[in-house]
Design an enzyme around this catalytic site. Sequence first.
Site, PDB file in Angstrom:
ATOM      1  N   LYS A  69      -6.224 -20.352 -58.436  1.00  0.00           N
ATOM      2  CA  LYS A  69      -5.798 -19.899 -56.965  1.00  0.00           C
ATOM      3  C   LYS A  69      -4.895 -18.722 -56.872  1.00  0.00           C
ATOM      4  CE  LYS A  69      -6.901 -24.351 -55.097  1.00  0.00           C
ATOM      5  NZ  LYS A  69      -7.302 -24.752 -56.546  1.00  0.00           N
ATOM      6  N   ASP A  76      -5.638 -29.251 -47.176  1.00  0.00           N
ATOM      7  CA  ASP A  76      -6.875 -30.354 -47.634  1.00  0.00           C
ATOM      8  C   ASP A  76      -7.085 -31.301 -46.744  1.00  0.00           C
ATOM      9  OD1 ASP A  76      -6.716 -28.921 -50.302  1.00  0.00           O
ATOM     10  OD2 ASP A  76      -4.796 -29.476 -50.474  1.00  0.00           O
ATOM     11  N   GLN A  89      -0.909 -30.982 -56.212  1.00  0.00           N
ATOM     12  CA  GLN A  89      -2.101 -31.274 -57.010  1.00  0.00           C
ATOM     13  C   GLN A  89      -2.373 -32.328 -57.369  1.00  0.00           C
ATOM     14  OE1 GLN A  89      -3.922 -28.019 -57.466  1.00  0.00           O
ATOM     15  NE2 GLN A  89      -5.592 -29.549 -57.959  1.00  0.00           N
TER      16      GLN A  89
END
Length: 282
Positions: A54, A121, A98
Amino acid sequence: MTAELIRGPVVEKAIRDEIVKEVYEIREHTGKRPGFSIILVGDNPVSRTSAADKEKMAEELGYYSVVNNFPATITQEELIAVIGKYNNNKEIHAIRVQLPLPDYLDERRVIEAVDHHKEVDALHPANMGNLILGEEETYIPIAPLACFKLLQFISYDLNGKHAVVVGRSNIMGKPMSVLLLQQHATVTTCHSRTTNLSEICRMADVLVVAIGRPQLVKKDWIKPGAVVIDVGLNRVGDRVLGDVDFEEVSQKAAFITPPGDVGAMTDTMFMLNTLESFKRNL
Ligand code: NAP
């Protein structure tokens, strides 16, 4: 019939080109750019690679990015304090913690500490709730967003179609079903307790499969002319297999995604949601 391929990399490239153009134009006018922070805890090589990918993509697209990797000794309160710092940072428009986190941390509490406007997300209960309510100020979770972009790419009109989603995870199957419903499809959601799974799949105009079971879906489960989106990403030896038996099913479907193509689009979908958050803040 031989199915037409819906190629993830082709769709992804078109989306990335659009992102680069838009970011460049906004920077020209405002001097601002989208930014995100990734928070890692512990030493998970998969998470590290994902964060590094990313960061690289951020550079290519003109984003600002910052990655913090904390040892698995950080306390929950310390972690929440770090999140609070990024919640208040105006250069940061998206925060990714994460997952999975080490067991001693309460994942749910940590995710809920992220300002839901920056939780792109869409795992935060406020974002999930807003998605179900059809509110615009939310985000579409990454994997369903990729599926949706693939359907848009072939200009598929979902209105009145029967969509079958196999899998009901919070991250994929459930939000996918909601999205399809919002596009006026009639939706059936299946899972591991569904009886007559193959019969239900055979009724689908659009079949979205996200179960993590290599090549479970066979040719005789498919309605001729169906659109098949295979989200499954299963590493078997050195091969990547989908949840759909690609060789067989592509002989019967009208459109199909090759194995792994949906999964490979997810970083770009994260960037798209980060851009969305940035634009809401301008
Ligand atoms: P998950 O959390 O493990 O959920 C799997 C779902 O499939 C569950 O709802 C489960 O039913 C259902 N299921 C399992 N075996 C089944 C069977 N034999 N018949 C019918 N339903 C069955 O997985 P996920 O995160 O949604 O991911 C699914 C697949 O997509 C995986 O291969 C993953 O690698 C891939 N993928 C995921 C993402 C992502 O962002 N999550 C992105 C790209 C690709 P129950 O609820 O009854 O247990």
